[in-house]
Structures are given as structure tokens and as C-alpha cells.
Design an enzyme around this catalytic site. Structure first.
Site, PDB file in Angstrom:
ATOM      1  N   CYS A 296       0.865  -1.188   0.000  1.00 33.78           N
ATOM      2  CA  CYS A 296       0.000   0.000   0.000  1.00 33.78           C
ATOM      3  C   CYS A 296       0.898   1.233   0.000  1.00 33.78           C
ATOM      4  CB  CYS A 296      -0.999  -0.032   1.153  1.00 33.78           C
ATOM      5  SG  CYS A 296      -0.274   0.037   2.805  1.00 33.78           S
TER       6      CYS A 296
ATOM      7  N   ARG B 110      -3.390  -0.582   5.486  1.00 39.22           N
ATOM      8  CA  ARG B 110      -3.980  -1.687   4.724  1.00 39.22           C
ATOM      9  C   ARG B 110      -3.050  -2.893   4.573  1.00 39.22           C
ATOM     10  NH1 ARG B 110      -5.305   2.076  -0.296  1.00 39.22           N
ATOM     11  NH2 ARG B 110      -3.414   3.007   0.551  1.00 39.22           N
TER      12      ARG B 110
ATOM     13  N   ASP C  57      -8.543   3.613   1.231  1.00 33.84           N
ATOM     14  CA  ASP C  57      -7.533   4.011   2.218  1.00 33.84           C
ATOM     15  C   ASP C  57      -8.240   4.547   3.466  1.00 33.84           C
ATOM     16  OD1 ASP C  57      -5.404   4.941   3.607  1.00 33.84           O
ATOM     17  OD2 ASP C  57      -4.527   6.082   1.949  1.00 33.84           O
TER      18      ASP C  57
HETATM   19  P1  4NP Z   1      -1.872   2.842   4.008  1.00 31.02           P
HETATM   20  O1  4NP Z   1      -2.527   4.240   4.495  1.00 31.02           O
HETATM   21  O2  4NP Z   1      -1.337   3.112   2.619  1.00 31.02           O
HETATM   22  O3  4NP Z   1      -3.020   1.911   4.003  1.00 31.02           O
HETATM   23  O4  4NP Z   1      -0.797   2.517   5.012  1.00 31.02           O
HETATM   24  C1  4NP Z   1      -1.805   5.429   4.492  1.00 31.02           C
HETATM   25  C2  4NP Z   1      -1.081   5.781   5.609  1.00 31.02           C
HETATM   26  C3  4NP Z   1      -0.376   6.968   5.625  1.00 31.02           C
HETATM   27  C4  4NP Z   1      -0.402   7.799   4.508  1.00 31.02           C
HETATM   28  C5  4NP Z   1      -1.119   7.445   3.376  1.00 31.02           C
HETATM   29  C6  4NP Z   1      -1.827   6.250   3.369  1.00 31.02           C
HETATM   30  N1  4NP Z   1       0.330   9.028   4.535  1.00 31.02           N
HETATM   31  O5  4NP Z   1       0.290   9.741   3.516  1.00 31.02           O
HETATM   32  O6  4NP Z   1       0.999   9.338   5.524  1.00 31.02           O
END
Ligand code: 4NP
Length: 158
Positions: free
Chosen positions: A3, A9, A119
Site C-alpha cells: 500500500c 492496509r 484508504d
Molecule cells: P496505508 O494508508 O497506505 O493503508 O498505510 C496510508 C497511511 C499513511 C499515509 C497514506 C496512506 N500518509 O500519507 O501518511
């Protein structure tokens, strides 16, 4: 399992699939990574840890790492949680990018639909529950698909 941040995720996908691998006595290795590097070294988001724990899965020991080009050499199958992640994987992979090893996770349950695992990062806790449920279904589909395939192959070899 890949991800953006590797804290919401994909750590869930790693933990869920690892649990299923164990339950089914499979010899697979599973890992997860993120494409944006913003949270490298961090433990999974507390809501991801909480929902996993409510389902008997401990992901607290997992740590975010960056997705790297050599992951295309290291792994047989690489699942992107969403289309933007897949795009980033292509950028990072450069000449090592291997489309034949890559898929959107939800195409395992809705083939050809190219759906994203939403997300949950910017939303409320309930989002993590939804994410858990959809990833769980996709991981179950992966085990059914590839464990059956593996069994057929080993039967052929006998
Ligand atoms: P993930 O969610 O991709 O599911 O881990 C996110 C966590 C942090 C960020 C973006 C998506 N961020 O930009 O910090």
C-alpha cells in the site's frame, strides 16, 4: 502486500494472509511494504492493530518498510491495495517491474473490476473494520486459488 504507507492496509493483508498460511499448513512467505516511505520503521496504525487483534491476529511486531525494485525478484506474487499504489510500484520497479507478478488485491474477488481497498487513513475507525473484511475475503480467495493449484502440482509430481 503493498500500500502507500505500509501502516494501515498492507500490514492487515500481511497479518491476515500469514494467519491463513499457518492454518492451512502452507509453506508460503508473506511480507508487506509501502511505496511512500512516510512511515518507515513504524508499527501498524493502532486501529489496524485493534481490528486484527479482535480477530485473533497479532500484527504489533510488524514494521513499515519501503517497497523496493528487487521485491520483483524476491517474490512470486505482489498485490497492490489500489491503482495509485500499482502506479507507484511501476515507478519504483523501473526495469524490474514485472506485470505478470502483479495484481490488484480485489481482483482476486472481483476479477477485472480493478477496485481499490479504500484508504482508511483519513477516515474514522469504522473504515478499518470495512478494510479488514474485504482484505479477509481476498486473502481467503488467494489461499483457495493457489493452495489448490499447489496441491494439484504436487499430485502431478508424485
Ligand atoms: P496505508 O494508508 O497506505 O493503508 O498505510 C496510508 C497511511 C499513511 C499515509 C497514506 C496512506 N500518509 O500519507 O501518511
Amino acid at each position: 502486500m503493498v500500500c502507500l504507507g505500509n501502516i494501515c492496509r498492507s500490514p492487515l493483508a500481511e497479518g491476515i494472509l500469514r494467519e491463513k498460511i499457518k492454518k492451512n499448513g502452507l509453506d508460503w512467505t508473506v511480507d508487506s511494504a509501502g511505496t511512500n516511505g512516510f512511515h518507515t520503521g513504524e508499527a501498524p496504525h493502532r486501529f489496524s492493530q485493534k481490528i486484527a487483534s479482535q480477530h485473533g491476529i497479532d500484527i504489533s511486531h510488524q514494521r513499515a518498510r519501503n517497497f523496493i525494485a528487487s521485491d520483483f525478484e524476491q517474490y512470486d506474487k505482489i498485490y497492490a491495495m489500489a491503482s495509485d499504489v500499482l502506479h507507484e510500484m511501476k515507478q519504483i520497479g523501473k526495469n524490474k517491474f514485472d506485470a505478470s507478478k502483479t495484481a490488484l488485491l480485489l481482483n482476486e474477488i472481483k476479477p477485472g473490476c480493478n477496485l481499490d481497498v479504500t484508504d482508511p487513513w483519513y477516515g474514522p475507525e469504522a473504515g478499518y473494520q470495512e478494510v479488514f473484511e474485504i482484505i479477509e475475503k481476498a486473502c481467503e480467495a488467494i489461499v483457495i486459488k493457489y493452495a489448490t493449484h499447489q496441491k494439484q502440482l504436487s499430485t502431478v509430481h508424485l
